[in-house]
Every structure is written in C-alpha cells, then in structure tokens.
Scaffold this active site. Structure first.
Site, PDB file in Angstrom:
ATOM      1  N   HIS A   1       0.867  -1.172   0.000  1.00  0.00           N
ATOM      2  CA  HIS A   1       0.000   0.000   0.000  1.00  0.00           C
ATOM      3  C   HIS A   1       0.909   1.229   0.000  1.00  0.00           C
ATOM      4  CE1 HIS A   1      -3.180  -2.766   1.219  1.00  0.00           C
ATOM      5  NE2 HIS A   1      -2.488  -3.098   2.298  1.00  0.00           N
TER       6      HIS A   1
ATOM      7  N   GLU B   1      -4.217  -3.635  -4.163  1.00  0.00           N
ATOM      8  CA  GLU B   1      -5.679  -3.599  -4.227  1.00  0.00           C
ATOM      9  C   GLU B   1      -6.205  -2.186  -3.987  1.00  0.00           C
ATOM     10  OE1 GLU B   1      -6.340  -2.788  -1.092  1.00  0.00           O
ATOM     11  OE2 GLU B   1      -5.725  -4.301   0.333  1.00  0.00           O
TER      12      GLU B   1
END
Length: 370
Positions: free
Chosen positions: A267, A305
C-alpha cells in the site's frame, strides 16, 4: 526475449544524453561515481581510492564495455561500470563485456554475465537488475530457510525478521537524486505519519484520519505484525511517503485470489505534495516493485488492491506493468486486484521510464542477431 517498453510510465523529464550521463552506484556497499562520455567513448568509475577508466564503445548495433588492462578489475568497480553503462544507454538490452578471461567463469556463475555460442561475454539488463548487491543495503546471500507454520488459521512459510534502517537505495538519473526506502521508526516518524494521514488527498482514499494517539496505536499494531514491513520513502534523505509491504498469503487479499507462498503486496501514500509529480511516480513505483522482487528471489508476483475509483493510481499501475486482474469487494471498499509478474518486470525493464532517450529504440538481443 521481448524488448518492448511500451507499458512504462512516460515522464516529463528525460534521461540526460549519453555525453552527460552520470550515476551514483553502490555495489556491495561501496560508493562509486560513474560518468560516461560519448565523445571519447569512455566510462570513468571513481571510488574513494580508485579512478578506473573503461572504454564504452557504441557501434550502433551493440554497446561494448572494455577493460583496458590485463589484470582483473575489482568486482564492485566492475558492477558499478556495468550499471553505469546501462544508465548511459538505457535502451540497451545486452552489454558486451571484454574482460580478462580469468574472471569469466565467476561472472557467469554469479549471473552477472552470460557467454554466447561464440564465446563472447554479455551482461543482460534482465539478469543484472536481479542482483541484490547493487540496490539492497544488506542483501542476503541466500533465501531465508523455508518452514511452514500455522498462524491465525493460515498456513504459510515462516517469515524472516523485520529489517531495520535503510533497505533499498537507487540513483534516479532523471531526478539526479537518490531514492531510498527505510523501515519506519515509530518515534521518528509518528508525527509525520499523523500529518500525512490527515492530509485531505490522502484521507480521501485511506480514510484513517485521527490524532497522534490513534496513529501511534495503529503503527504499533503494524509493527507487531510479522508479515508487514512498513517503509518510509525518501528522496536524498527527505521523507515523502509511506509504503506498507506485506506477504500476501497472510493478508486479507489472500482470500480473494490463489496466493502463492512468496507473493508480496504493498500500500502507498504520498504525503508530501511536492513529490506527487510524474517524474517521482516513475521513480518510486518501479522501485518498490524492484525492492520486493530483490528481497526474496522466490517472489514471482506482486499484488495491490487500490479502490476501483482511484483512476490515477490505476493508470499509474498499468503504466508500470501491473495488470488489472479483476474488481472485487472487500467489506470496506470495492477494489481492483493489480498484479505484476517478476518475468514481466525484468524482461520489460520496467525500472526505465518511457522513452529512455528521445527517438531511441531498444537494442536487439544478441542471441537473435549473432
């Protein structure tokens, strides 16, 4: 071998011309300034106690790096020279090496060079950029031993201890600066992390606004998780963003695709607005992929994601070689599964922004032209 670079980010600041190209290389912890001069067709490698001059001959078909002496060059200086040659001519797929024969076997055994059917020695960018000693500050000589364990109901390999300090550094030619990743230090980085999380641009996607105590607890929890390595990205030592890397099999994403034992994910938030431009994206995004592939040679896939409505992030990921595999629903967001393959990253030389030089094209692979 494909030499396409069409999936890479286009940046507004191109590489310097070969006549002016320079690079700071750090093989095996040694520091070298590498300067290429296309006018004299030479490459100068300068260390603390060394000043080594090589021939770097561009004949339009192949680029040749020649060591002019009979004695073998020091290995770190040789690695710096090879990295410098690829930096001076970033469209080069394979670099011909002319070196004393005494070093050939060791270079081939280490994957630094390959001999062709004519007995000539070549360094391939695809192989060379998988050598951890040039970019990792404490590279492991072998993969961490494998032992399956059961943890929180999930079976996965035992993970190595979390590193500390700076783990990766790379000179970025188009920024003329060093990009580095270091492991987050709670006391040093807490206030910075808190400020970044409360930035409206970051908060829109992360939704983790809060006070110092909330973020302290959040980071303490992260640091207690053995499958996560939180990093601070820096340009010439100045922090600009937070990158949270993880082993995918233990992460929530592992339930949404067939995660392999050594898949990694990450991330990111860019906390400093001055570092949100395209030349910086072209530096840090391929570099986090590079770091994770170097960190364990068994890692074949990277995953991410982002939210499906984060159009800018999805575009940047696609330009850096991440495939958009599928949209899926987390409990807290609808996400896009992005995936990068090791083979694609190194074969396509995804660390190079497009175009590497105005009007230049990748040089042919000598395996198909000799």
């Amino acid at each position: 071998m494909s030499s396409s670079v069409q999936a890479q980010i286009q940046v507004d600041v191109p590489y310097e011309s070969p006549a002016e190209a320079s690079l700071l290389s750090r093989p095996e912890g040694y520091g070298y300034q590498v300067v290429g001069d296309s006018t004299t067709q030479s490459l100068l490698v300068k260390g603390n106690q060394e000043r080594l001059e090589w021939s770097l001959v561009d004949d339009s078909n192949h680029l040749t790096l020649r060591w002019p002496q009979r004695s073998a060059p020091p290995l770190p200086a040789l690695l710096a020279a090879i990295e410098g040659a690829f930096a001076c001519y970033p469209a080069t797929v394979a670099l011909r090496l002319q070196l004393p024969t005494v070093v050939h076997a060791n270079l081939c055994a280490a994957g630094i060079a390959v001999k062709d059917s004519h007995g000539e020695l070549w360094a391939y960018a695809e192989l060379f950029w998988q050598l951890p000693t040039l970019w990792l500050t404490s590279p492991s000589m072998c993969a961490y031993p494998q032992q399956p364990i059961l943890e929180n109901g999930k079976r996965h390999p035992r993970r190595p201890p979390r590193p500390s300090g700076t783990v990766y550094q790379r000179h970025i030619p188009w920024l003329n600066a060093t990009l580095s990743f270091r492991v987050l230090d709670l006391e040093l980085d807490l206030e910075r992390f808190n400020r970044w999380m409360n930035d409206p641009v970051v908060a829109h996607f992360w939704e983790e606004q809060g006070d110092l105590q909330q973020h302290r607890e959040r980071l303490e929890s992260t640091l207690q998780n053995p499958s996560v390595v939180p990093l601070i990205g820096c340009i010439d030592g100045e922090p600009f963003g937070y990158l949270e890397t993880y082993w995918a099999k233990e992460d929530r994403i592992g339930a949404y695709y067939a995660a392999d034992d050594f898949d990694r994910g990450w991330h990111v938030l860019i906390g400093e607005a001055a570092f949100r431009g395209r030349p910086y994206v072209a530096a840090w995004m391929p570099s986090i992929s590079h770091y994770l592939f170097l960190d364990d040679c068994r890692t074949q896939r990277l995953v991410i994601e982002p939210r499906v409505d984060n159009a800018k992030m999805l575009r940047n990921l696609a330009q850096c070689g991440y495939a958009h595999v599928k949209a899926f629903d987390f409990p807290h967001k609808r996400a896009m599964l992005g995936m990068q393959l090791r083979e694609h990253f190194f074969n396509e030389r995804s660390w190079i922004p497009l175009p590497p030089h105005p009007g230049s094209a990748p040089r042919p692979d000598p395996r198909f032209t000799l």
